[in-house]
Design an enzyme around this catalytic site. Structure first.
Site, PDB file in Angstrom:
ATOM      1  N   GLU A 288       0.827  -1.203   0.000  1.00 31.54           N
ATOM      2  CA  GLU A 288       0.000   0.000   0.000  1.00 31.54           C
ATOM      3  C   GLU A 288       0.866   1.259   0.000  1.00 31.54           C
ATOM      4  O   GLU A 288       0.581   2.235  -0.700  1.00 31.54           O
ATOM      5  CB  GLU A 288      -0.919  -0.012   1.220  1.00 31.54           C
ATOM      6  CG  GLU A 288      -1.946   1.105   1.231  1.00 31.54           C
ATOM      7  CD  GLU A 288      -2.909   1.005   2.399  1.00 31.54           C
ATOM      8  OE1 GLU A 288      -3.767   1.892   2.531  1.00 31.54           O
ATOM      9  OE2 GLU A 288      -2.801   0.041   3.200  1.00 31.54           O
TER      10      GLU A 288
ATOM     11  N   SER B 159      -4.891   2.702   8.831  1.00 33.36           N
ATOM     12  CA  SER B 159      -3.430   2.663   8.908  1.00 33.36           C
ATOM     13  C   SER B 159      -2.844   3.901   8.237  1.00 33.36           C
ATOM     14  O   SER B 159      -3.540   4.630   7.525  1.00 33.36           O
ATOM     15  CB  SER B 159      -2.877   1.396   8.230  1.00 33.36           C
ATOM     16  OG  SER B 159      -3.112   1.443   6.829  1.00 33.36           O
TER      17      SER B 159
END
Length: 277
Positions: free
Chosen positions: A182, A224
């Site tokens: 990511e 996150s």
């Protein structure tokens, strides 16, 4: 007398020829330049005719912790140093929360995609549906669900996979990506949009920008946070946070780290828990 009369015209002719020499050289150089310019132009036109068979399309579903967004991309069939020059042509936000919220009723997850997928089918030419790849990448929301209830996470993904396998596109999978992946994708996106990888020269050809530095990326998500930037030369390649990425013929060594549970939504949950205590 005859000697003087004989050589004087030769000397005058030599002088005239000498005076004309710069003009002749200039004319020759001009003609050569025109020939080169025309040749390059014809080569570029011929290259476009030969190497431009059409556009390719791709569909990506970014399944975040708070919502899912559908993106449609297109690019010329030819690539630049094994990497496509991609542009976004369509974006659609899926109604409702992220797919991790369907942990208790996995079979309901695909219904949220119906509206956006109906619009996507109109964005991609019908004859290219079968060759257009579609991919779903789930991020921190699903990573947390997998930690809490692995069975529920698998059932949500299985339900989504069954739905997309029935679609006309070339489905390439639905999976939970790592925090490191990511972070890398976020860094690539930021620098691609800033033009740090490619630019067009005078001949309208894609080239690597000279002297341009890349930019670090800080991605604050729902569950996150990722930080990614080009690592210094002294950083060892044996650390788990170092990743090498090849783009447009250049290799980049990145430091990327994901901070699980440090996204906006998770921070709010911790803050509310502190207030209740």
């Amino acid at each position: 007398m005859f000697t003087v009369l004989t050589h004087q015209p030769c000397e005058q002719a030599g002088l005239k020829a000498l005076y004309r020499t710069p003009a002749i050289i200039t004319l020759v150089l001009l003609l050569v330049s025109v020939v080169i310019l025309v040749s390059v132009t014809l080569i570029q036109i011929h290259k476009q005719e030969v190497l431009s068979p059409g556009l390719k399309y791709g569909i990506v579903l970014d399944a975040g912790s708070s919502r899912t967004t559908v993106y449609v991309y297109q690019w010329p069939a030819e690539k630049e140093n094994n990497t496509g020059v991609v542009s976004q042509t369509f974006k659609c936000s899926v109604k409702g929360s992220g797919i991790s919220s369907y942990g208790n009723n996995p079979q309901e997850a695909p219904k949220a995609f119906e509206d956006c997928m109906g619009k996507v089918k109109g964005q991609v030419p019908a004859h290219l549906h079968g060759s257009t790849r579609i991919y779903l990448g789930a991020t921190a929301g699903m990573r947390l669900l997998r930690l809490q209830n692995e069975t529920a996470a698998k059932e949500v993904l299985a339900s989504i996979q069954s739905y997309f396998k029935a679609q006309p596109f070339d489905f390439r999978g639905a999976q939970i990506i790592s925090g490191q992946e990511e972070g890398v994708y976020g860094w690539i996106t930021a620098n691609y949009l800033m033009g740090n990888f490619l630019e067009k020269n005078l001949w309208h050809m894609w080239v690597h920008p000279h002297g341009v530095e890349t930019t670090g990326a800080l991605d604050l998500g729902g569950a996150s946070t990722q930080i990614s930037f080009v690592a210094g030369e002294k950083v060892g390649l044996n650390t788990s946070d170092i990743v090498q990425v090849s783009l447009y013929g250049y290799m980049y060594t990145l430091y990327t780290h994901s901070f699980q549970c440090y996204g906006r939504n998770e921070a709010e949950k911790r803050f509310l828990a502190m207030l209740f205590q």
